[in-house]
Design an enzyme around this catalytic site. Sequence first.
Site, PDB file in Angstrom:
ATOM      1  N   TRP A 189     -55.711  33.296  69.502  1.00 56.06           N
ATOM      2  CA  TRP A 189     -54.655  32.745  68.709  1.00 56.06           C
ATOM      3  C   TRP A 189     -55.088  32.432  67.322  1.00 56.06           C
ATOM      4  O   TRP A 189     -56.562  31.999  67.225  1.00 56.06           O
ATOM      5  CB  TRP A 189     -54.605  31.384  69.687  1.00 56.06           C
ATOM      6  CG  TRP A 189     -53.884  30.355  69.250  1.00 56.06           C
ATOM      7  CD1 TRP A 189     -52.360  30.380  68.626  1.00 56.06           C
ATOM      8  CD2 TRP A 189     -54.060  28.969  68.868  1.00 56.06           C
ATOM      9  NE1 TRP A 189     -52.195  29.168  68.174  1.00 56.06           N
ATOM     10  CE2 TRP A 189     -52.991  28.293  68.253  1.00 56.06           C
ATOM     11  CE3 TRP A 189     -55.309  28.079  68.971  1.00 56.06           C
ATOM     12  CZ2 TRP A 189     -52.961  26.883  68.022  1.00 56.06           C
ATOM     13  CZ3 TRP A 189     -55.320  26.915  68.917  1.00 56.06           C
ATOM     14  CH2 TRP A 189     -54.020  26.328  68.135  1.00 56.06           C
ATOM     15  N   ASP A 270     -60.807  27.336  75.982  1.00 57.91           N
ATOM     16  CA  ASP A 270     -59.518  26.672  75.562  1.00 57.91           C
ATOM     17  C   ASP A 270     -58.350  27.000  76.785  1.00 57.91           C
ATOM     18  O   ASP A 270     -58.039  27.914  77.175  1.00 57.91           O
ATOM     19  CB  ASP A 270     -59.112  27.591  74.354  1.00 57.91           C
ATOM     20  CG  ASP A 270     -57.852  27.075  73.703  1.00 57.91           C
ATOM     21  OD1 ASP A 270     -57.100  26.186  74.304  1.00 57.91           O
ATOM     22  OD2 ASP A 270     -57.366  27.535  72.659  1.00 57.91           O
ATOM     23  N   LYS A 306     -47.711  22.705  76.907  1.00 56.59           N
ATOM     24  CA  LYS A 306     -46.751  23.634  77.618  1.00 56.59           C
ATOM     25  C   LYS A 306     -46.522  23.013  78.941  1.00 56.59           C
ATOM     26  O   LYS A 306     -45.400  23.065  79.444  1.00 56.59           O
ATOM     27  CB  LYS A 306     -47.524  24.875  77.396  1.00 56.59           C
ATOM     28  CG  LYS A 306     -46.957  25.950  76.397  1.00 56.59           C
ATOM     29  CD  LYS A 306     -47.638  25.502  75.100  1.00 56.59           C
ATOM     30  CE  LYS A 306     -49.048  25.513  74.878  1.00 56.59           C
ATOM     31  NZ  LYS A 306     -49.404  25.285  73.220  1.00 56.59           N
TER      32      LYS A 306
HETATM   33  N1  PLA Z   1     -54.791  27.022  72.161  1.00 57.50           N
HETATM   34  C1  PLA Z   1     -53.985  28.078  72.558  1.00 57.50           C
HETATM   35  C2  PLA Z   1     -54.654  29.336  73.074  1.00 57.50           C
HETATM   36  C3  PLA Z   1     -52.876  28.166  71.941  1.00 57.50           C
HETATM   37  O1  PLA Z   1     -51.997  29.121  72.122  1.00 57.50           O
HETATM   38  C4  PLA Z   1     -52.091  26.971  71.345  1.00 57.50           C
HETATM   39  C5  PLA Z   1     -50.759  26.876  70.950  1.00 57.50           C
HETATM   40  C6  PLA Z   1     -53.034  25.843  71.363  1.00 57.50           C
HETATM   41  C7  PLA Z   1     -54.160  25.923  71.630  1.00 57.50           C
HETATM   42  C8  PLA Z   1     -52.713  24.692  70.689  1.00 57.50           C
HETATM   43  O2  PLA Z   1     -51.676  24.011  71.032  1.00 57.50           O
HETATM   44  P1  PLA Z   1     -51.586  22.085  71.102  1.00 57.50           P
HETATM   45  O3  PLA Z   1     -52.190  21.876  69.930  1.00 57.50           O
HETATM   46  O4  PLA Z   1     -50.014  21.981  70.999  1.00 57.50           O
HETATM   47  O5  PLA Z   1     -51.917  21.580  72.411  1.00 57.50           O
HETATM   48  N2  PLA Z   1     -49.999  27.934  70.530  1.00 57.50           N
HETATM   49  C9  PLA Z   1     -48.537  27.938  70.339  1.00 57.50           C
HETATM   50  C10 PLA Z   1     -48.157  27.283  69.358  1.00 57.50           C
HETATM   51  C11 PLA Z   1     -47.782  27.712  71.561  1.00 57.50           C
HETATM   52  C12 PLA Z   1     -48.926  27.164  67.919  1.00 57.50           C
HETATM   53  O6  PLA Z   1     -49.427  28.199  67.441  1.00 57.50           O
HETATM   54  O7  PLA Z   1     -48.709  26.344  66.965  1.00 57.50           O
HETATM   55  C13 PLA Z   1     -48.231  29.490  70.040  1.00 57.50           C
HETATM   56  O8  PLA Z   1     -47.054  29.666  69.912  1.00 57.50           O
HETATM   57  O9  PLA Z   1     -49.062  30.358  70.001  1.00 57.50           O
END
Ligand code: PLA
Length: 461
Positions: A189, A270, A306
Site C-alpha cells: 500500500w 497492518d 472497511k
Molecule cells: N493499511 C492498508 C493495507 C490499507 O489498504 C489502508 C487503506 C489503510 C491501511 C488505511 O486505511 P484507514 O486509515 O482508513 O484505516 N487503503 C485504501 C484507502 C482502502 C487509501 O489508500 O486511502 C486503498 O484504497 O488502498
Amino acid sequence: MASLAFSSTSASPVALRGRPNKLATGVAQSGACHVSARGSDRKARLFITRAVAVEKKVSRFEDVAMAPPDPILGVSEAFRACTNESKLNLGVGAYRTEDLQPYVLNVVKKAEKLMLEKGENKEYLPIEGLAAFNKATAELLLGADNHSIQSQRVATVQGLSGTGSLRLAAAFINRYCPDSKVLISSPTWGNHKNIFNDAGVPWSEYRYYDPKTVGLDFEGMIADIKAAPSGSFILLHGCAHNPTGIDPTPEQWTKIADVLEEKGHTPFFDVAYQGFASGSLDEDAFSVRLFVERRFEVFVAQSYSKNLGLYSERIGAINVVCSSSDVANRVKSQLKRLAQPMYSNPPVHGARIVANVVGDPNLFSEWKAEMEEMAGRIKNVRKRLYDNLSQKDKSGKDWSFILRQIGMFSYTGLNTSQSENMTNKWHVYMTKDGRISLAGLSLAKCDYLADAIIDSYHNVH
Ligand code: PLA
C-alpha cells in the site's frame, strides 16, 4: 490591494527583521523559507525585497512546489470530474452495493441510535482513547481468552484509523529503536512509504510479488527477510495483502515466523481488512495470532474503515503485544506521550460504535452476518469477472489468478500504459499499478470491465 496596505506599515526593515510577524505575512520578507542572508548582503536584499513588496504581493511560499495528487484518493477526484455514463471507480478500496452506492451497515445505524438514546456527551477522551473500545478491539484481534490479554501484556491505544495507528507506531520506532529499519513488501500500500518517511524511519523492501506466476515470491521474501539486519521490523499485511490480494498459506506463515525468530526481527502487522477477506474475523486474524502464540513481541495496527464501513470516522488502534505487563504499561505510556502533541486525544464517535457493536451479542452477530454478505458480494463479483474474461478472451490466456487472490482487490497485471488505457478509453478509474477494487464493481458491470481489460491487455503494450 493588500500588499499596498502592508507596504506602508509592515514592510519596514524593522517589521521585516527576524521572525515574520502577522502583519508582514503576505509580502516578500527576510523570513522567506529559503533565504538566509547576512550583514550587508542582507541589508541589500531587504531593500530589494521591500521594493518588490511595494510593487507586487510576493508570497514567502513562492518556492513551494505543487504536490502530486495521491495515487489512490486522487483517482476518486478524477472520477468525480468525468462525465461519461459508463464510468467506473475501481480506485479506492471502498465498499459499494450492487447499485454502486456507498453502504452504511445496519449495525452501525442501530449502534448510533442507541448512542443517541443514551444521550452520550462530547467530553474529551483520555489520550489512549475509549476504554471500552480498547478492550473490544484487542479482544477482536487476539481472541478474548488469549494469554497476552489475560496477562495484560497488550498495550492498546486508540488511533486515527489504520493510517494514524501506523503513524503512531512509526513514531515509537523512530524514538525508541532509532537504529532499526522497517522492511516492507514490494509492492505494498503506497502510503506505507510516506508514513515511514515522515516519521524518519528508514525502510527497504522485501520481494513479495512474482509477476511470472502472478503469485507470491516466497523464496525471495524469505531470502530478503533473512538478509535484513537483525532486529528489523517486518511489516506484514495480516490478511488480504494490498495491492496484490495474495496471502501466504498457513504453512508459509509458520516459515516466516521461523525466520523472524532466527533473526530477532519484530513483526509489525497492518490489519486493515479483518473479516473482509474471508468473511470470518477469526480466520483473518490467523497470522497475527500465530505470532502472538509463539511469544513474539508484535505490533498490530487495526482499522475499522472497511469491516464496519467507518471510513470517515477514523477509528482504529495500535496494539503492542509485549513480553510482560510491566513493559506493556511503559510502552503504552510512551505511545500516549507521542500522541499527545500530535492530536491530543482521539475522536469518540467511531470508538463508541465499535464498542457498542462488539459489546452487544445481538449486534455482534448481526455485524458478522453483514460482513459475510459484503465479503460474499466481492467474491461473487470476482467469480463473474473471471467467467467473463475467460469466455470473451480467445487468446487462451489463463485468468485464474483472479480467483486465487482474496480481499477487496484484484491485481490484474496490467502495466501503466494499459491501466491508462482503461481510464482514458474505457473510463475505468483505477490505480496505475494495475490494481482494481472489486468492492466498487457490480455483477452488471463485469461484462463491460472484461471488455476493457481484454482490449487494454492485448492492444496496448
Ligand atoms: N493499511 C492498508 C493495507 C490499507 O489498504 C489502508 C487503506 C489503510 C491501511 C488505511 O486505511 P484507514 O486509515 O482508513 O484505516 N487503503 C485504501 C484507502 C482502502 C487509501 O489508500 O486511502 C486503498 O484504497 O488502498
